[in-house]
Write a protein that holds these residues in place. Structure first.
Motif, PDB file in Angstrom:
ATOM      1  N   VAL A 174       2.219   1.795  -3.537  1.00  0.00           N
ATOM      2  CA  VAL A 174       1.225   2.342  -4.478  1.00  0.00           C
ATOM      3  C   VAL A 174       0.950   3.820  -4.167  1.00  0.00           C
ATOM      4  O   VAL A 174       0.883   4.660  -5.075  1.00  0.00           O
ATOM      5  CB  VAL A 174      -0.075   1.504  -4.425  1.00  0.00           C
ATOM      6  N   LEU A 175       0.836   4.152  -2.874  1.00  0.00           N
ATOM      7  CA  LEU A 175       0.561   5.558  -2.514  1.00  0.00           C
ATOM      8  C   LEU A 175       1.733   6.450  -2.921  1.00  0.00           C
ATOM      9  O   LEU A 175       1.533   7.561  -3.410  1.00  0.00           O
ATOM     10  CB  LEU A 175       0.291   5.674  -1.013  1.00  0.00           C
ATOM     11  N   ALA A 203       0.846  -1.200   0.000  1.00  0.00           N
ATOM     12  CA  ALA A 203       0.000   0.000   0.000  1.00  0.00           C
ATOM     13  C   ALA A 203       0.880   1.248   0.000  1.00  0.00           C
ATOM     14  O   ALA A 203       0.609   2.221  -0.725  1.00  0.00           O
ATOM     15  CB  ALA A 203      -0.924  -0.014   1.213  1.00  0.00           C
ATOM     16  N   LEU A 238       1.737  10.489  -2.938  1.00  0.00           N
ATOM     17  CA  LEU A 238       1.470  10.736  -1.509  1.00  0.00           C
ATOM     18  C   LEU A 238       2.675  10.313  -0.667  1.00  0.00           C
ATOM     19  O   LEU A 238       3.511   9.509  -1.100  1.00  0.00           O
ATOM     20  CB  LEU A 238       0.233   9.963  -1.057  1.00  0.00           C
ATOM     21  N   PRO A 286       3.487   8.332   2.601  1.00  0.00           N
ATOM     22  CA  PRO A 286       2.998   7.518   3.721  1.00  0.00           C
ATOM     23  C   PRO A 286       4.014   7.468   4.866  1.00  0.00           C
ATOM     24  O   PRO A 286       5.221   7.609   4.651  1.00  0.00           O
ATOM     25  CB  PRO A 286       2.838   6.126   3.099  1.00  0.00           C
ATOM     26  N   ALA A 297      -4.331  -2.924  -2.726  1.00  0.00           N
ATOM     27  CA  ALA A 297      -3.668  -1.632  -2.485  1.00  0.00           C
ATOM     28  C   ALA A 297      -4.106  -0.596  -3.523  1.00  0.00           C
ATOM     29  O   ALA A 297      -4.325   0.575  -3.195  1.00  0.00           O
ATOM     30  CB  ALA A 297      -2.148  -1.823  -2.533  1.00  0.00           C
ATOM     31  N   ARG A 298      -4.265  -1.048  -4.768  1.00  0.00           N
ATOM     32  CA  ARG A 298      -4.693  -0.127  -5.837  1.00  0.00           C
ATOM     33  C   ARG A 298      -6.097   0.406  -5.536  1.00  0.00           C
ATOM     34  O   ARG A 298      -6.363   1.589  -5.659  1.00  0.00           O
ATOM     35  CB  ARG A 298      -4.680  -0.892  -7.158  1.00  0.00           C
ATOM     36  N   ARG A 308       1.678   7.293  -6.423  1.00  0.00           N
ATOM     37  CA  ARG A 308       0.631   8.283  -6.745  1.00  0.00           C
ATOM     38  C   ARG A 308       0.934   9.668  -6.147  1.00  0.00           C
ATOM     39  O   ARG A 308       0.049  10.518  -6.078  1.00  0.00           O
ATOM     40  CB  ARG A 308      -0.723   7.799  -6.215  1.00  0.00           C
ATOM     41  N   LEU A 346      -8.971   6.423  -1.573  1.00  0.00           N
ATOM     42  CA  LEU A 346      -8.424   7.553  -0.805  1.00  0.00           C
ATOM     43  C   LEU A 346      -8.300   8.806  -1.660  1.00  0.00           C
ATOM     44  O   LEU A 346      -8.606   9.910  -1.217  1.00  0.00           O
ATOM     45  CB  LEU A 346      -7.020   7.199  -0.306  1.00  0.00           C
ATOM     46  N   ILE A 347      -7.845   8.618  -2.904  1.00  0.00           N
ATOM     47  CA  ILE A 347      -7.481   9.778  -3.723  1.00  0.00           C
ATOM     48  C   ILE A 347      -8.676  10.325  -4.505  1.00  0.00           C
ATOM     49  O   ILE A 347      -8.869  11.530  -4.605  1.00  0.00           O
ATOM     50  CB  ILE A 347      -6.311   9.407  -4.669  1.00  0.00           C
ATOM     51  N   ALA A 355      -5.955   2.909  -2.702  1.00  0.00           N
ATOM     52  CA  ALA A 355      -5.412   4.203  -3.152  1.00  0.00           C
ATOM     53  C   ALA A 355      -6.467   4.958  -3.982  1.00  0.00           C
ATOM     54  O   ALA A 355      -6.657   6.168  -3.808  1.00  0.00           O
ATOM     55  CB  ALA A 355      -4.146   3.979  -3.970  1.00  0.00           C
ATOM     56  N   ASP A 356      -7.162   4.248  -4.867  1.00  0.00           N
ATOM     57  CA  ASP A 356      -8.214   4.894  -5.672  1.00  0.00           C
ATOM     58  C   ASP A 356      -9.276   5.507  -4.758  1.00  0.00           C
ATOM     59  O   ASP A 356      -9.746   6.619  -4.987  1.00  0.00           O
ATOM     60  CB  ASP A 356      -8.896   3.871  -6.597  1.00  0.00           C
TER      61      ASP A 356
END
Ligand SMILES: Cc1cc2nc3c(=O)[nH]c(=O)nc-3n(C[C@H](O)[C@H](O)[C@H](O)COP(=O)(O)OP(=O)(O)OC[C@H]3O[C@@H](n4cnc5c(N)ncnc54)[C@H](O)[C@@H]3O)c2cc1C
Length: 319
Positions: free
Chosen positions: A19-20, A16, A25, A27, A300-301, A23, A307-308, A304-305
């Motif tokens: 992936v973040l 996770a 972010l 973490p 995880a994808r 993108r 969250l974002i 992330a989708d």
């Protein structure tokens, strides 16, 4: 300043974070035991990325969403794409026919053409499947994150005490409703005289076995699947069953050295499908069952989708 706090540095939390970070972010990762090791379920996995073989007993979503796991992992760690070989002993031929009827994306084969070192048997090859070394994958993920300034802080945490968005990836310690442990025992053997290039599954009505080759003449033998919450060391019964199956596959395994015995609990929900359970600002990534490496990229994808962009993928469960 972190955008998201991740609790748990097993395969779910680390992937996770990966992936973040991709993108854009930042973490922050907390794990009560520090970097990955024998304390986490992720340490004991075979590392098979086998969406079609798993689809024989799992929900179709596992085959569909696990299909691109090998591509996702190859961005951070070596992935071997030689497929999976499925075999049965002569007396269990009916198991092979039954497996072939239920599985997708496979062809009949002769093991002698693919793994000439094994006693020859008719089998099935699943050419699009892959495998990785899970301990190497965890180390490589940790290094990938460290290279971007993202470390693993050794700290015990509870999502309720943290301000801002949280990803709870504490595995079985998360104590979510309906989450249970499914015991898995494994053995690592050193058999430098045996050469395999891909995972081999031996079908058996009671004691199915898989053998995953690792570097340095090592083989991971797995795994039991027992509805038990016990983390006790591997039992004599399980070890006997796993070793007997390996011996039946190739009698030379009788001469191998036992390097390691392991046992842990796979976190699972009643349907054995992983979920992102959303509770306000906390996203619980859990229930990876026997598909931690196979399903973490999709899980995880989708987290992330969500969250974002707020996108609600099929693994998202709003509580
Ligand atoms: C024998 C065996 C074979 C397997 N083979 C495969 C396979 O071939 N392919 C596959 O895809 N999957 C396989 N699996 C399944 C896979 O290993 C699991 O699904 C996966 O490891 C679960 O990962 P996780 O990150 O959810 O949990 P974990 O790896 O257990 O990580 C949870 C982390 O949270 C930390 N933590 C807990 N509580 C706290 C707290 N309060 N504060 C801070 N940190 C905390 C822990 O220290 C731990 O590091 C296998 C499992 C077993 C047992």
């Amino acid at each position: 300043m972190a955008d998201v706090t991740i609790i748990g540095a097993g395969v779910a939390g680390l992937f996770a974070a990966h992936v973040l970070a991709l993108r854009g972010l930042t973490p922050r990762i907390l794990d009560r035991n520090g970097p990955p090791g024998p304390h986490g379920c992720s340490w004991w996995a075979g590392g098979m990325l086998a969406p079609h073989c798993e689809g024989v007993t799992a929900d179709p979503v596992i085959t569909r969403l696990g299909a691109d796991a090998a591509d996702a992992w190859s961005a951070v760690t070596p992935v071997t794409r030689h497929g999976t070989l499925v075999l049965a002993l002569d007396r269990d031929r009916a198991e092979l026919a039954r497996f072939a009827r239920r599985a997708t994306d496979h062809q009949p084969c002769d093991s002698a053409d693919l793994e000439p070192d094994l006693p020859p048997r008719p089998g099935l090859i699943f050419p699009t499947e892959a495998h990785l070394d899970p301990r190497r994958a965890l180390t490589d993920l940790t290094a990938w994150l460290a290279a971007r300034g993202i470390g693993i802080e050794a700290a015990t945490a509870d999502p309720r005490d943290i301000v801002g968005p949280v990803i709870d990836a504490r595995g079985l310690s998360a104590a979510l409703p309906d989450l249970r442990g499914v015991r898995g025992e494994m053995i690592v053997l050193h058999a430098p005289d045996i050469a395999l290039t891909r995972p081999v599954r031996l079908l058996h009505p009671r004691h199915p076995l898989y053998i995953v080759p690792r570097a340095g003449g090592l083989f991971m033998l797995g795994a039991t699947q027992i509805e038990s919450a016990s983390r006790a060391p591997a039992t004599a019964r399980s070890v006997l069953e796993l070793l007997s199956a390996a011996y039946a596959l190739d009698p030379r395994f009788a001469e191998s050295a036992i390097v390691e015995l392991g046992a842990d609990l796979r976190p699972a929900f009643p349907d054995n499908i992983p979920r992102v359970t959303v509770r306000g600002r906390v996203l619980h990534l859990n229930g990876l069952f026997r598909h931690g490496y196979l399903m973490t990229p999709a899980l995880a994808r989708q987290a992330a989708d969500y969250l974002i962009t707020g996108t609600k993928g099929e693994l998202i469960h709003e509580d």
